[in-house]
Design an enzyme around this catalytic site. Structure first.
Site, PDB file in Angstrom:
ATOM      1  N   ASP A  21      10.744   4.120 -34.215  1.00 38.87           N
ATOM      2  CA  ASP A  21      11.678   5.234 -33.998  1.00 38.87           C
ATOM      3  C   ASP A  21      13.038   4.758 -33.485  1.00 38.87           C
ATOM      4  O   ASP A  21      13.518   5.210 -32.437  1.00 38.87           O
ATOM      5  CB  ASP A  21      11.076   6.257 -32.993  1.00 38.87           C
ATOM      6  CG  ASP A  21       9.671   6.684 -33.379  1.00 38.87           C
ATOM      7  OD1 ASP A  21       9.385   6.762 -34.575  1.00 38.87           O
ATOM      8  OD2 ASP A  21       8.856   6.932 -32.464  1.00 38.87           O
ATOM      9  N   GLU A 177      11.051  15.801 -39.039  1.00 38.86           N
ATOM     10  CA  GLU A 177      11.240  15.319 -37.661  1.00 38.86           C
ATOM     11  C   GLU A 177      12.366  14.298 -37.622  1.00 38.86           C
ATOM     12  O   GLU A 177      13.046  14.069 -38.620  1.00 38.86           O
ATOM     13  CB  GLU A 177       9.927  14.706 -37.142  1.00 38.86           C
ATOM     14  CG  GLU A 177       9.425  13.559 -37.985  1.00 38.86           C
ATOM     15  CD  GLU A 177       8.015  13.115 -37.641  1.00 38.86           C
ATOM     16  OE1 GLU A 177       7.305  13.835 -36.924  1.00 38.86           O
ATOM     17  OE2 GLU A 177       7.623  12.039 -38.116  1.00 38.86           O
TER      18      GLU A 177
END
Ligand code: 6LW
Length: 498
Positions: A21, A177
């Site tokens: 991420d 997301e």
């Protein structure tokens, strides 16, 4: 940290090993990346680069207990998810979700990304995970989260205002997301991930006249995915955009490198890759994500060389060392026996009380050694994916045992008598052979080092059981030292990529 140059190429991932991420921020000639850290303390690694290729870890943003409390109930793959790092008005801003009990969305700021970072400001009105921060021309800060929805946020107080608005949820893939919002040229771009963080992972983008939309999707969505391909890098997604030193555009993103036969296992977690971006008709066109990149058009600037061996001669542990949930002095210290790391056990690696100090495994092939003194306890060298998936060499009472935990099964693989006193515990990882459809990703060979330096093997275990495809979750392998009971001292730890 990497950036090894071979001929006309540099190695990709630019940040190997468990660093999922990524979020990137450029200030002048300096680049900073942060990533998720889940159940580990300290949390949120901060890495620096001047060329996007060579990265050096300069700290962990959440490195004090007052900033990060991961309760004993925090399971593996709980804790800190998907931070965003931005620079605004002379300060660095970091927003991150702590999914552990008592967590929520937290804001931090700093003038130097190496730290110190502020105490947390809670943002209870932020309506989801994967928060992004973007400021519009009038100084309003917009926080956009997975889903995808958005709310106004005052980052100094954590207070949200106005309604929570739904923006755009991608092309229909599961789990829209990782949103990031950018002003580029005349448009505001909303880039998201969709398809889930596994083989279906993808990046899609939309644009609009304002940070609040309305957003028009790119006709070429997804702008990046490796789903359904045989490419070496898979699961590509969760991206952030940045400009290179020469003004060219780049994407940092997460990807994995599955190894072995079918269905392929990745063992180093989700890693940070770099991909070139061109623009056509006001839309980004992303190049293929490969394991080698052409040497960039600007000079490479390698960071400081970090020695392979840590002698524990410093009072504070370097930023690469991570522990489970917390690291109180009483359980982990370099101050008790000068030049040694001392760990005090309070439970096996199967328990949430496990005491360890480890580092991310960053190379598919590596040799690891540590000198352990178990005179007052039981502990040793571990390769860990989570509480239920780990292999360890445990030294105690003139004996070294190779132990394996895989799901509900725990077994002693081998044991060997050793002279009382300090012992060198070793691990060698490398590809599994011969290769066929069922070949695992790698082999992990454990042994002890004889006084003459030879490696005396205790056993070799398949690495597939310490892969994400077997264990599940969001993390990657961590290799380190642990104490299960009593006090175990470690003189040094040596990690050599092969
Ligand atoms: C994170 C989500 C994701 O919240 O995985 O790949 C989740 N993307 O954005 C955990 O890392």
């Amino acid at each position: 940290m990497s950036g090894q140059q071979t001929g006309g190429t540099v190695a990709n991932p630019v940040i190997p090993g468990f660093h999922p991420d990524p979020s990137i921020c450029r200030v002048g000639d300096d680049y900073y990346v942060v990533c998720s850290s889940f159940e580990y303390f300290p949390g949120i690694p901060v890495l620096h680069s001047r060329d996007l290729v060579n990265w050096t870890q300069i700290g962990n943003a959440l490195d004090r207990p007052s900033q990060l409390r991961l309760p004993a109930s925090t399971l593996s793959s709980g804790g800190l998810y998907a931070p965003t790092l931005r620079h605004h008005d002379g300060r660095f801003w970091l927003i991150v979700t702590n999914v552990a009990e008592g967590g929520g969305n937290l804001l931090f700021s700093a003038t130097d990304p190496a730290g110190p970072w502020s105490e947390p400001t809670r943002a209870p009105g932020v309506p989801g995970i994967d928060p992004d921060l973007a400021w519009d021309e009038d100084g309003t800060c917009w926080c956009t989260v997975a889903g995808v929805s958005q709310v106004r946020l005052d980052p100094r107080t954590g207070e949200t205002s106005g309604e929570v608005r739904r923006l755009w949820s991608g092309t229909g893939g599961v789990a829209p997301e990782a949103p990031h919002l950018y002003r580029i040229g005349e448009y505001w771009y909303l880039m998201i991930a969709e398809g889930g963080t596994e083989r279906g992972h993808a990046v899609s983008i939309a644009r609009g006249p304002s940070p609040a939309g309305p957003f028009e999707p790119c006709p070429a969505n997804p702008v990046l995915t490796h789903r359904g391909t045989g490419r070496a890098v898979q699961n590509t997604g969760h991206a952030d955009l940045v400009q290179g030193p020469d003004g060219s555009w780049w994407m940092v993103l997460l990807g994995v490198r599955p190894q072995g036969g079918t269905p392929g296992w990745h063992v180093l977690g989700r890693e940070i890759f770099l991909a070139p971006v061109e623009w056509a008709d006001g839309w980004p066109v992303v190049g293929e994500v490969t394991t080698e990149l052409p040497v960039p058009a600007w000079p490479l600037q390698p960071g400081p060389e970090i020695p392979a061996r840590d002698d524990f001669g410093q009072v504070e542990l370097g930023p690469r060392w991570i522990s489970l949930r917390e690291r109180p002095d009483g359980l982990c210290t370099t101050k008790e026996r000068t030049g040694w790391l001392t760990l005090r056990g309070r439970g096996s690696l199967d328990t949430l009380d496990a005491v360890l100090v480890g580092r991310r495994q960053q190379h598919l092939e590596c040799h690891v050694r540590t000198l352990a003194d178990p005179a007052e306890g039981r502990g040793g060298l571990v390769v860990r994916l989570d509480e239920e998936h780990h292999y360890e060499l445990e030294a105690a009472d003139g004996e070294v045992r190779l132990l394996a935990r895989v799901g509900p099964l725990r077994t002693e693989v081998a044991r060997r008598q050793v002279p009382n006193g300090p012992v060198v515990l070793g691990l060698r990882t490398g590809p599994q052979t011969p290769r066929d459809a069922r070949t695992g990703p790698d082999d992990l060979s454990f042994g002890i080092e004889e006084p003459d330096g030879t490696f005396a093997g205790l056993g070799t275990l398949s690495g597939r059981y310490l892969s994400t495809e077997v264990a599940g979750g969001f993390t990657g392998r961590v290799i380190g030292m642990y104490a299960a009971e009593g006090t175990v001292h470690f003189d040094w730890f040596d990690y050599q990529p092969q």
